[in-house]
Write an enzyme that holds these catalytic residues in place. Structure first.
Site, PDB file in Angstrom:
ATOM      1  N   HIS A 312       0.816  -1.131  -0.150  1.00 53.71           N
ATOM      2  CA  HIS A 312      -0.068   0.032   0.118  1.00 53.71           C
ATOM      3  C   HIS A 312       0.883   1.135   0.093  1.00 53.71           C
ATOM      4  O   HIS A 312       1.929   1.093   0.432  1.00 53.71           O
ATOM      5  CB  HIS A 312      -1.030   0.092   1.147  1.00 53.71           C
ATOM      6  N   ASP A 369      -8.080  -5.194  -0.187  1.00 54.42           N
ATOM      7  CA  ASP A 369      -8.439  -5.949  -1.414  1.00 54.42           C
ATOM      8  C   ASP A 369      -8.225  -7.531  -1.225  1.00 54.42           C
ATOM      9  O   ASP A 369      -8.607  -8.359  -1.974  1.00 54.42           O
ATOM     10  CB  ASP A 369      -7.754  -5.572  -2.792  1.00 54.42           C
TER      11      ASP A 369
HETATM   12  C1  SDX Z   1      -6.117   0.291  -3.287  1.00 58.05           C
HETATM   13  O1  SDX Z   1      -4.434   4.774  -2.016  1.00 58.05           O
HETATM   14  C2  SDX Z   1      -5.065   4.215  -1.344  1.00 58.05           C
HETATM   15  O2  SDX Z   1      -5.903   4.630  -0.332  1.00 58.05           O
HETATM   16  C3  SDX Z   1      -5.741   2.726  -2.193  1.00 58.05           C
HETATM   17  C4  SDX Z   1      -6.956   2.057  -1.597  1.00 58.05           C
HETATM   18  C5  SDX Z   1      -8.134   2.823  -1.319  1.00 58.05           C
HETATM   19  O3  SDX Z   1      -8.902   2.460  -0.431  1.00 58.05           O
HETATM   20  O4  SDX Z   1      -8.550   3.867  -2.014  1.00 58.05           O
HETATM   21  O5  SDX Z   1      -6.305   1.668  -0.269  1.00 58.05           O
HETATM   22  C6  SDX Z   1      -7.302   0.925  -2.432  1.00 58.05           C
HETATM   23  O6  SDX Z   1      -5.788   0.430  -4.185  1.00 58.05           O
HETATM   24  C7  SDX Z   1      -5.112  -0.654  -2.535  1.00 58.05           C
HETATM   25  C8  SDX Z   1      -4.123  -1.241  -3.216  1.00 58.05           C
HETATM   26  C9  SDX Z   1      -4.497  -2.483  -4.239  1.00 58.05           C
HETATM   27  N1  SDX Z   1      -3.408  -2.684  -5.157  1.00 58.05           N
HETATM   28  C10 SDX Z   1      -2.846  -3.687  -4.885  1.00 58.05           C
HETATM   29  O7  SDX Z   1      -3.128  -4.486  -4.109  1.00 58.05           O
HETATM   30  C11 SDX Z   1      -1.876  -4.271  -6.122  1.00 58.05           C
HETATM   31  C12 SDX Z   1      -0.724  -4.921  -5.567  1.00 58.05           C
HETATM   32  N2  SDX Z   1       0.216  -3.765  -4.763  1.00 58.05           N
HETATM   33  C13 SDX Z   1       1.017  -3.001  -5.398  1.00 58.05           C
HETATM   34  O8  SDX Z   1       0.930  -3.086  -6.715  1.00 58.05           O
HETATM   35  C14 SDX Z   1       1.611  -1.789  -4.601  1.00 58.05           C
HETATM   36  O9  SDX Z   1       1.887  -2.404  -3.409  1.00 58.05           O
HETATM   37  C15 SDX Z   1       0.812  -0.547  -4.558  1.00 58.05           C
HETATM   38  C16 SDX Z   1       0.088  -0.117  -5.898  1.00 58.05           C
HETATM   39  C17 SDX Z   1      -0.544  -0.837  -3.740  1.00 58.05           C
HETATM   40  C18 SDX Z   1       1.484   0.715  -3.949  1.00 58.05           C
HETATM   41  O10 SDX Z   1       2.453   0.881  -4.733  1.00 58.05           O
HETATM   42  P1  SDX Z   1       3.692   1.854  -4.547  1.00 58.05           P
HETATM   43  O11 SDX Z   1       3.393   2.517  -3.222  1.00 58.05           O
HETATM   44  O12 SDX Z   1       4.144   2.549  -5.607  1.00 58.05           O
HETATM   45  O13 SDX Z   1       4.914   0.941  -4.182  1.00 58.05           O
HETATM   46  P2  SDX Z   1       6.072   0.413  -5.265  1.00 58.05           P
HETATM   47  O14 SDX Z   1       5.236  -0.163  -6.402  1.00 58.05           O
HETATM   48  O15 SDX Z   1       7.140   1.428  -5.716  1.00 58.05           O
HETATM   49  O16 SDX Z   1       6.573  -0.777  -4.417  1.00 58.05           O
HETATM   50  C19 SDX Z   1       7.521  -0.397  -3.527  1.00 58.05           C
HETATM   51  C20 SDX Z   1       8.435  -1.952  -3.518  1.00 58.05           C
HETATM   52  C21 SDX Z   1       9.133  -2.359  -5.009  1.00 58.05           C
HETATM   53  O17 SDX Z   1       9.951  -3.067  -4.751  1.00 58.05           O
HETATM   54  P3  SDX Z   1      11.527  -2.358  -5.027  1.00 58.05           P
HETATM   55  O18 SDX Z   1      11.610  -1.921  -6.036  1.00 58.05           O
HETATM   56  O19 SDX Z   1      11.691  -1.497  -3.758  1.00 58.05           O
HETATM   57  O20 SDX Z   1      12.585  -3.426  -4.610  1.00 58.05           O
HETATM   58  O21 SDX Z   1       7.776  -2.925  -2.949  1.00 58.05           O
HETATM   59  C22 SDX Z   1       7.616  -3.895  -3.952  1.00 58.05           C
HETATM   60  C23 SDX Z   1       8.024  -3.151  -5.216  1.00 58.05           C
HETATM   61  O22 SDX Z   1       8.340  -4.051  -6.344  1.00 58.05           O
HETATM   62  N3  SDX Z   1       5.837  -4.224  -4.161  1.00 58.05           N
HETATM   63  C24 SDX Z   1       5.800  -5.688  -4.267  1.00 58.05           C
HETATM   64  C25 SDX Z   1       4.021  -5.352  -4.124  1.00 58.05           C
HETATM   65  N4  SDX Z   1       3.882  -3.928  -3.803  1.00 58.05           N
HETATM   66  C26 SDX Z   1       4.910  -3.236  -3.682  1.00 58.05           C
HETATM   67  N5  SDX Z   1       6.166  -6.671  -4.674  1.00 58.05           N
HETATM   68  C27 SDX Z   1       5.473  -7.712  -4.944  1.00 58.05           C
HETATM   69  N6  SDX Z   1       3.972  -7.753  -4.532  1.00 58.05           N
HETATM   70  C28 SDX Z   1       3.573  -6.529  -4.340  1.00 58.05           C
HETATM   71  N7  SDX Z   1       2.218  -6.708  -4.328  1.00 58.05           N
END
Ligand code: SDX
Length: 434
Positions: A312, A369
């Site tokens: 998140h 989710d």
């Molecule tokens: C919602 O913003 C809100 O409030 C949203 C929400 C709401 O109520 O409106 O809460 C609803 O959208 C919840 C999120 C739902 N999405 C997912 O579950 C999709 C999976 N999650 C990721 O794609 C990610 O965690 C996000 C999109 C939710 C957040 O992404 P960020 O903040 O841009 O973080 P990032 O992608 O830069 O990740 C940081 C690190 C990375 O690794 P490094 O580059 O540091 O090595 O964490 C890793 C990412 O690769 N990472 C994951 C991961 N989420 C982050 N690796 C594997 N699986 C994951 N799910």
């Protein structure tokens, strides 16, 4: 009635030294002690802009609606903890709270509900529009389209600056209509006849479920849906809410703004994740249920697979909503006498991930989710409708944020700057010389 807001106070200031010049930037403090650097005058004083991909460090507005503390896993709507609202309140009451800032009195609740019920019939033209879509159209595409189409049938709500009375009317109209659009889209996808709203007979969630399934729902199902919609109702400046605010800032009509919010929510990184989680769990189940392989895939930078429902932007601790949904998963499935192997896979996946340094170091926890689809499945809601359910829940939050944006004297049309990295000036060359 809008709640008196505590404007951020200037707590102290920060000194920016650039090109031998010192610039004092005010540091603002919000009502929960959040601190922000006020850079409203940065470009005019220094010629500098800030670059912040994904607005990870940027507050786009001040807001009095929802407070999140990502480190401590806190979520409050107008100061009320989500745990209390999920246990004691109703989705209609929470919708009123978010939009008007206070829990309603009995009289206020009555008139709010009556205003929604009075607008609970959907124009035949809009019903036909929904039925004209292909059976396999994604429900989010249908919802966004018919929301935008409302501008063609309700010109009285297209004014740039709606009066408080008109704003209330159109917000209660949308509360009533989005419920109908969701149920009609579902029935159309199954080639079933539409079931009309009976809002004078049923409460909001009961009416939605009877419109979906054509029969009175189990009270346990109604209770579970109420909790899910409360948990999804608002979440400060997330991607889709920021979209609603941005579109509204150009004084586009509310239908255009909410339709845009639906578009943003559809993405699998945002609201579309609830559908992606179930599809991921089903893939793991089909693959024999061994989730260790998928944990490795999620960690592999060369693999596009992500653990959907994990991570998140704000929560670097448990998403309090995920905790509540996980608890109610067991209760709802037990009450409905359902055994869903996907729940065991989800729990195993969570346990494995939370032991893995990759997830621990990046503070990746289950978000709202991760478990919600398990309950939607138990409520007989199909996977392709999950994100529409998210939109139904998020609607009052979008409306509250749109209202706050429209009423705020600070609102300016949203227009971010950029750092240009393209070609510098060059002259046109005729085709013969290229
Ligand atoms: C919602 O913003 C809100 O409030 C949203 C929400 C709401 O109520 O409106 O809460 C609803 O959208 C919840 C999120 C739902 N999405 C997912 O579950 C999709 C999976 N999650 C990721 O794609 C990610 O965690 C996000 C999109 C939710 C957040 O992404 P960020 O903040 O841009 O973080 P990032 O992608 O830069 O990740 C940081 C690190 C990375 O690794 P490094 O580059 O540091 O090595 O964490 C890793 C990412 O690769 N990472 C994951 C991961 N989420 C982050 N690796 C594997 N699986 C994951 N799910």
């Amino acid at each position: 009635m809008t709640v008196a807001r505590k404007m951020p106070m200037t707590k102290n200031s920060a000194e920016l030294n650039y090109n031998d010049r010192g610039l004092e930037l005010p540091v603002l403090e919000g009502s929960e002690g959040e601190l922000g650097l006020d850079i409203n005058k940065l470009r005019q004083d220094t010629g500098l802009v800030t670059l912040d991909h994904g607005f990870m460090n940027t507050a786009a507005c001040t807001s009095a609606i929802t407070f999140l503390d990502g480190e401590r896993g806190i979520l409050r709507y107008r100061g009320y903890p989500i745990e209390e609202l999920a246990e004691k309140s109703s989705f209609m009451e929470v919708a009123y709270l978010l939009i008007y800032g206070e829990l309603p009195t009995a009289a206020q609740m009555k008139s709010f509900t009556q205003a929604i019920n009075a607008q609970s019939q959907t124009k035949p033209e809009l019903q036909s529009m929904i039925q004209a879509f292909p059976r396999d159209a994604h429900p989010m595409g249908v919802l966004g389209s018919v929301l935008s189409a409302m501008s063609a049938y309700y010109p009285e709500y297209l004014d740039q600056d709606l009066s408080a009375e008109k704003a209330s009317q159109v917000m209660t109209q949308l509360m009533a209509q989005v419920k109908n659009f969701a149920a009609f889209t579902y029935r159309t996808g199954r080639k079933e006849p539409l079931v009309q709203a009976q809002s004078s007979r049923y409460d909001y969630c009961t009416d939605f479920l009877q419109m979906m399934h054509g029969q009175e729902p189990d009270p346990e199902v109604v209770k579970a849906l109420n909790v899910l919609l409360i948990l999804h109702a608002d979440h400060e400046q997330n991607c889709s809410t920021s979209t609603v605010r941005l579109v509204g800032s150009s004084k586009a009509n509310i239908y255009a703004a909410i339709a845009a919010g639906v578009g943003a929510l559809w993405g699998p990184l945002h609201g579309g994740a609830n559908q992606a989680v179930i599809e991921m769990l089903q893939e793991i189940q089909a693959d024999g249920g061994g989730y260790k392989k998928f944990i490795q895939k999620a960690k592999d930078k060369n693999d596009s697979f992500r653990l959907m429902g994990f991570g998140h932007r704000v929560y670097k601790n448990f998403d309090p909503r995920a905790r509540i949904i996980k608890q109610s998963c067991d209760a709802v499935l037990a009450k409905l006498k359902i055994k869903d192997p996907l729940l065991d896979i989800a729990k195993g996946l969570e346990e494995e991930a939370l032991k893995d340094p990759y997830f621990v170091e990046r503070k990746l926890y289950p978000n709202v989710d991760f478990y919600s689809g398990i309950i939607y499945k138990a409520l007989n809601i199909p996977t392709n409708m999950f994100t529409v359910m998210f939109a139904l829940g998020r609607l009052p939050g979008w409306l509250a944020q749109w209202k706050e944006m429209a009423e705020s004297k600070d609102t300016k049309i949203g227009r971010p700057r950029q750092i240009y990295t393209g070609a510098v000036e060059r002259s046109y060359k005729p085709l013969s010389s290229r």
